[in-house]
Motif scaffolding. Structure first.
Motif, short mmCIF file in Angstrom:
data_model
loop_
_atom_site.label_atom_id
_atom_site.label_comp_id
_atom_site.label_asym_id
_atom_site.label_seq_id
_atom_site.Cartn_x
_atom_site.Cartn_y
_atom_site.Cartn_z
N PHE A 143 4.34 11.78 2.47
CA PHE A 143 5.40 10.96 3.06
C PHE A 143 4.75 9.98 4.04
CE2 PHE A 143 6.92 15.01 1.71
CZ PHE A 143 8.16 14.76 1.12
N ILE A 144 5.09 8.69 3.89
CA ILE A 144 4.46 7.66 4.71
C ILE A 144 5.55 6.83 5.38
CG2 ILE A 144 2.90 5.67 4.72
CD1 ILE A 144 1.73 6.87 2.06
N LEU A 145 5.51 6.78 6.71
CA LEU A 145 6.46 6.01 7.52
C LEU A 145 5.71 4.82 8.11
CD1 LEU A 145 7.55 9.00 7.35
CD2 LEU A 145 8.56 8.61 9.61
N PHE A 146 6.31 3.61 8.01
CA PHE A 146 5.61 2.44 8.55
C PHE A 146 6.59 1.38 9.03
CE2 PHE A 146 6.11 1.76 3.99
CZ PHE A 146 6.46 0.41 3.87
N ASP A 147 6.05 0.40 9.73
CA ASP A 147 6.81 -0.69 10.36
C ASP A 147 6.88 -1.88 9.40
OD1 ASP A 147 7.82 -2.73 11.96
OD2 ASP A 147 6.43 -2.39 13.62
N SER A 148 8.09 -2.28 9.00
CA SER A 148 8.25 -3.42 8.10
C SER A 148 9.12 -4.52 8.72
CB SER A 148 8.86 -2.97 6.77
OG SER A 148 10.18 -2.46 6.95
N ASN A 149 9.20 -4.54 10.04
CA ASN A 149 10.07 -5.50 10.75
C ASN A 149 9.36 -6.84 10.95
OD1 ASN A 149 12.35 -3.54 11.44
ND2 ASN A 149 10.57 -2.50 12.29
N ALA A 168 -3.34 5.02 2.85
CA ALA A 168 -2.53 6.25 2.87
C ALA A 168 -2.02 6.63 1.49
CB ALA A 168 -1.36 6.08 3.83
N LEU A 169 -1.89 5.64 0.60
CA LEU A 169 -1.36 5.90 -0.74
C LEU A 169 -2.47 6.35 -1.69
CD1 LEU A 169 1.17 2.95 -1.22
CD2 LEU A 169 1.71 5.38 -0.96
N GLY A 170 -3.29 7.27 -1.23
CA GLY A 170 -4.33 7.83 -2.09
C GLY A 170 -3.76 8.93 -2.97
N GLU A 171 -4.62 9.54 -3.72
CA GLU A 171 -4.19 10.61 -4.62
C GLU A 171 -3.69 11.80 -3.81
OE1 GLU A 171 -6.04 13.41 -8.21
OE2 GLU A 171 -7.14 11.66 -7.45
N VAL A 172 -2.55 12.33 -4.24
CA VAL A 172 -1.97 13.49 -3.56
C VAL A 172 -2.57 14.77 -4.14
CG1 VAL A 172 0.16 14.72 -2.99
CG2 VAL A 172 0.18 12.22 -3.23
N PRO A 173 -3.15 15.63 -3.30
CA PRO A 173 -3.68 16.90 -3.80
C PRO A 173 -2.58 17.69 -4.51
CG PRO A 173 -4.36 16.53 -1.53
CD PRO A 173 -3.35 15.47 -1.85
N GLY A 174 -2.88 18.16 -5.71
CA GLY A 174 -1.89 18.92 -6.45
C GLY A 174 -0.97 18.05 -7.29
N GLY A 175 -1.15 16.74 -7.22
CA GLY A 175 -0.38 15.85 -8.08
C GLY A 175 1.08 15.71 -7.71
N GLY A 176 1.41 15.85 -6.43
CA GLY A 176 2.79 15.71 -5.99
C GLY A 176 3.25 14.27 -5.93
N LEU A 178 4.74 10.66 -4.07
CA LEU A 178 4.55 9.76 -2.93
C LEU A 178 5.90 9.15 -2.56
CD1 LEU A 178 1.34 7.86 -4.07
CD2 LEU A 178 1.49 9.36 -2.07
N PHE A 179 6.25 9.26 -1.28
CA PHE A 179 7.48 8.66 -0.78
C PHE A 179 7.15 7.77 0.42
CE2 PHE A 179 8.72 12.83 -2.50
CZ PHE A 179 9.70 12.46 -3.42
N THR A 180 7.72 6.56 0.46
CA THR A 180 7.51 5.67 1.59
C THR A 180 8.83 5.37 2.28
OG1 THR A 180 7.65 3.69 0.16
CG2 THR A 180 5.46 4.63 0.57
N GLY A 207 1.84 4.61 -7.80
CA GLY A 207 2.77 5.61 -8.34
C GLY A 207 3.76 6.16 -7.33
N VAL A 208 4.21 5.33 -6.40
CA VAL A 208 5.24 5.78 -5.44
C VAL A 208 6.51 6.16 -6.21
CG1 VAL A 208 6.77 5.01 -3.58
CG2 VAL A 208 4.33 4.43 -3.53
N SER A 209 7.05 7.31 -5.88
CA SER A 209 8.28 7.76 -6.55
C SER A 209 9.49 7.01 -6.05
CB SER A 209 8.48 9.27 -6.34
OG SER A 209 7.47 10.00 -7.01
N ILE A 210 9.66 6.96 -4.71
CA ILE A 210 10.81 6.26 -4.13
C ILE A 210 10.39 5.61 -2.82
CG2 ILE A 210 13.18 6.45 -3.27
CD1 ILE A 210 13.59 8.88 -4.95
N SER A 211 10.90 4.40 -2.60
CA SER A 211 10.72 3.67 -1.34
C SER A 211 12.08 3.60 -0.66
CB SER A 211 10.19 2.26 -1.65
OG SER A 211 9.91 1.54 -0.48
#
Length: 257
Positions: A143-149, A168-176, A178-180, A207-211
């Motif tokens: 899960f990645i939280l960031f400033d887009s203002n 931060a959007l690197g490979e997720v251990p275990g293949g889970g 990515l949410f931003t 491969g982000v699942s949902i933004s």
């Protein structure tokens, strides 16, 4: 002036009898986001899990209290609030919302919104919630939280910071999954137009699942380059999103309270 009056003023200031300045950075709950992550780490999920995406708060404080109470009755692991925690970025608003979210029954994190950047707002956010960029893992997903203002900084070309996001959007251990999460959605007039295509391409490539986003105050969803985008209702609408993650499946449900 009587000689004891200056000492009385100092004493009152030290005891929080009155607020010296509406944007003064001091006191209150600190590092709410980090504390929420610590709580999550003590409750590691080994299978399916659920989280809530909560919309803009602003002036809707009574609605926010109702939402927090409703969420406490649901079986969810954590909450991400989508920015505009405040309307005017005042110290009083920040104290109130940091207390409410920091003491909620469910670990709750927040992104920074454009209204949260007025005056000394960014300093207040850093004080009460911590860095505006945060990455953590739960249930095998990231899960990645960031400033887009972008507009609040005058469209400098590096808000959002795509290099930080790329790292931060690197490979997720275990293949889970990515949410931003950020306040202003790509494509909005308040998002840097020069960065809309690059961020959409980056999220697709990684491969982000949902933004997830807020700002528009009304629910909407679409798909861009294979990535799903959701904007949440502001809390005046009395709804939020419940996201259920189970293996390869991610289900988003809009619920009312």
């Amino acid at each position: 002036m009587r000689s004891w009056v200056p000492w009385l003023l100092v004493l009152c200031a030290g005891c929080d009898v009155f607020e010296l300045h509406p944007y003064e950075v001091r006191g209150g709950v600190r590092d709410t986001n980090a504390r929420a992550v610590e709580r999550l780490e003590r409750n590691v999920s080994g299978g399916a899990f659920r989280f809530v995406v909560l919309g803009d708060i602003g002036v809707y404080q009574d609605d926010t209290v109702d939402a927090v109470r409703d969420i406490a009755r649901r079986d969810v692991d954590f909450v991400v609030q989508m920015g505009d925690l405040t309307e005017f970025s005042s110290a009083q608003e920040y104290h109130w919302v940091a207390d409410l979210l920091g003491e909620s029954a469910v670990p709750t994190l927040a992104v920074i919104g454009n209204h949260d950047l007025l005056g000394q707002g960014k300093e207040l956010f850093l004080h009460h919630f911590g860095p505006t960029f945060l990455s953590f893992e739960h249930g095998g997903s990231r899960f990645i939280l960031f400033d887009s203002n972008s507009r609040e900084y005058g469209f400098p070309g590096n808000v959002p910071d795509l290099e930080q996001l790329r790292s931060a959007l690197g490979e997720v251990p275990g293949g889970g999954h990515l949410f931003t999460f950020s306040h202003v959605p790509p494509g909005h007039a308040d998002f840097d137009a020069s960065l809309t295509e690059p961020i959409e391409q980056l999220q697709a490539e990684r491969g982000v699942s949902i933004s997830f986003h807020g700002h528009s105050h009304r629910f909407s969803t679409d798909a861009r380059r294979g990535v799903r985008y959701f904007c949440t209702d502001a809390l005046e609408i009395h709804s939020y999103l419940v996201v259920t993650v189970e293996g390869d499946s991610v289900n988003v449900e809009q619920v009312s309270f």
